[in-house]
Structures are given as C-alpha cells and as structure tokens.
Design an enzyme around this catalytic site. Structure first.
Site, short mmCIF file in Angstrom:
data_model
loop_
_atom_site.label_atom_id
_atom_site.label_comp_id
_atom_site.label_asym_id
_atom_site.label_seq_id
_atom_site.Cartn_x
_atom_site.Cartn_y
_atom_site.Cartn_z
N LYS A 44 0.79 -1.22 0.00
CA LYS A 44 0.00 0.00 0.00
C LYS A 44 0.83 1.27 0.00
CE LYS A 44 -3.67 -0.07 -0.40
NZ LYS A 44 -4.90 -0.43 -1.17
N ASP A 45 2.14 1.17 0.19
CA ASP A 45 2.98 2.38 0.10
C ASP A 45 2.85 3.01 -1.28
OD1 ASP A 45 3.84 1.74 2.60
OD2 ASP A 45 5.95 1.46 2.08
#
Ligand code: PMP
Length: 325
Positions: A44-45
């Site tokens: 999700k970065d």
C-alpha cells in the site's frame, strides 16, 4: 551506486522472488513481488504515495493540511510515513477487527487513530464513511478515499505492472492476487494485458467476500462465513476494480492460507501476512491449471510481524478453530 533519495524514492522497485517450494511442486516459476520490502512494509505504500502525489498536483492538498483515511491499516501506515516526510497531519479510521500491531505502528508514526466498530459498508458508521464525513467537516483536510480514488490503481499501472513486465522479460503467463480496494489487480492487469493479450489474470478471493461471484457471474454476492485475513475481500465493486479485465477467480479457504504461511515460514524462512498466504495458494492453483513450464506472478503484500498476536499466535488460531499442522 544505487541510491534512493529519501522515503518517497524508496517506494517500489521491489525484487521478484522465486518461491522455491511452490515452484518445485508445480514445475512452474512462481514469483512473488516483494512488496513487504517497501519502506512502510506493504504494497500500500505505492497507492499511498500516488494518491498524495495526485492531491498535491491538483491543488487539493496544501502544506500543513490533514490527510484523513479509512483503512484496514497498511494504507494508513504508508500514508502516516508520507505525511511525516511531507509535512501533513494524519487521521486514520480503522475497523476494530484488525491487528492491534497495526494500530501501534500508526500511533508510533504520529497518526491519530480512531478505531471504530466493524460494520458493513452499507451502514453509515462504516469506517470509510466516517473518515469521509470527518474530512468534510474540517478545513484543510483531504479524504484519500482509496477505494474509489483511481490514483490507487494508477500506482500499479505506472509502477508495479511495468516492473513485473521488465523483471520477467515479458515471460509472465499469469498474474494472480487477492483484492481489497482492487488497485493492485486492476492496475497490474491493465498494464500486462496491453503488453500481452493472452496473459491470464486471476482474482483470488477469501471467504466472506463478494468478489469471486462478481467475476464468475457479474454480480457481487457475499459468500458465507468470515475470514481472518486482513486487508482483502470486499462486498462491493469499487471504482478501482470496476472495468478491470479479470479472466477468472478462485476462492481460497482460511485453513489453506494458514497452512501456506506456516509452510513458507518453516520450509523457506519467510514470515508473511495472510493476504500473501492467499496469494501463494492461488498462484499454486493457477500453476496446476496451466501445467508445468509457466511463469506465474503474485504479490507478497506484507510481512507477518504485524500479525504476531493473531495469525502467528497458536492459541488465537486454535480458538478460531484452525489447525497448525
Ligand atoms: N494485502 C494487504 C496486506 C493489504 O493491506 C491490501 C490492501 N488493503 C491488499 C492485500 C489488497 O490490495 P488492493 O487494495 O490493492 O486490492
């Protein structure tokens, strides 16, 4: 020298890792994209940065503003890191069925965390809706809205997809992964399909989610039961998932996921989270369907350290009715 300039540049360009047991067992190359190696520790970065970057570009986000998001945790962790790196405040709404470790990490990063009762999306008190309302009520606040903000899938169309294509030198026969917002599967699929028409794109679903039925029949219908997986499964078709080109879907049981994460730990030394367990099970099934000699890519979404009190706690697992062989 291969130097990355700061947190933002450390996102992405993760290695592709050959899973030895899964590859040997199927006669295929089963490759995992090492998203747990992102600086915030998960896939999700990428989405977090693309969504903040988009809001900076279109002027919605000004220096000193507050980022607000509803998240199972990993998007929040990515956002909280980036908020520090770029000078924003961060408020995170999380449902109360997620691992306490993720809350602790978010608080360590300086985010204000609001853990709210877990209720269905159709309920007004759903964590995503609470986040949206809170941002709206505040001056200088931006709701990230990862489920329907298509800068999320753009992250995977512009980074994950091209990386997989280059790292496999175009030899990828199938891509399979579990879905939360749909950003990963939809962005990667779009890129791969544009480069190879006959690539197999497979959605992996956990129990208690509606996405298997959506792919199989066109209508999202929740399957029975609930899953201990975190960050995946959905009851609805998000804007990120809508229109994505998926060929077929597989449903993976939680017990198979549990067996897989422990097997990866004992036999190969990996400590992965539950969505990665689902992904590796799914990649093996895809490999069996396609037969030996194929290259299957999946996502190693996050590490298992955040799930010490649940997935990697034998008492917790057996209280939930799971076996660890
Ligand atoms: N695995 C984990 C651990 C996650 O946190 C998420 C995102 N919620 C996913 C998989 C699913 O990714 P996406 O939102 O891109 O569908």
């Amino acid at each position: 020298m291969d130097t990355r300039n700061g947190f933002i540049e450390a996102i992405g360009n993760t290695p592709l890792i050959r899973l030895r047991g899964a590859s040997a067992e199927t006669g295929c190359e089963i490759l995992g994209k090492a998203e747990f190696m992102n600086p915030g520790g998960s896939v999700k970065d990428r989405a977090a940065w693309w969504m903040i970057r988009e809001a900076e570009k279109n002027g919605a986000l000004q220096p000193g503003d507050t980022i607000v998001e509803g998240t199972a945790g990993n998007t929040g962790i990515g956002l909280a890191h980036i908020c520090n790196a770029r000078g924003y405040a961060c408020v995170i709404y999380m449902p109360d069925n997620q691992s306490p470790e993720k809350v602790e990490i978010l608080e360590t990063l300086g985010a204000e965390v609001r853990v709210v009762p877990t209720v269905a999306y159709t309920d007004d008190m759903n964590y995503q809706k609470q986040a949206g309302r809170y941002a709206e009520s505040m001056d200088g606040a931006v709701w990230v809205n990862q489920f329907d903000n298509i800068a999320n899938r753009l992250a995977h169309y512009e980074s994950t997809g091209p990386e997989i294509w280059e790292q496999t030198e175009g030899s990828v026969d199938a891509f399979a992964c579990a879905v939360g917002t749909g950003g990963t599967i939809s962005g990667v699929s779009q890129y791969l399909k544009q480069h190879r028409e006959d690539v197999h794109l497979v959605l992996l679903d956990c129990i208690g989610s509606a996405l298997y039925d959506y792919v199989a029949t066109g209508t999202p219908v929740l399957s029975e039961g609930t899953s201990i997986t975190e960050g995946i499964g959905n009851s609805r078709i998000t804007d990120n998932l809508a229109g994505s080109q998926i060929d077929w879907a597989l449903r993976i049981s939680d017990q198979d996921m549990v067996n897989q994460v422990y097997r990866l730990l004992r036999e190969e030394g990996w400590l992965f989270g539950s969505s990665t367990g689902i992904n590796v099970c799914g990649a093996i099934e895809v490999a069996r369907k396609l037969g030996p000699g194929h290259t299957i890519v999946t996502m190693l979404c996050d590490g298992g350290g955040k799930y010490r009190s649940s997935l990697f706690n034998r008492e917790w697992l057996s209280a939930k009715g799971f076996r660890v062989d």
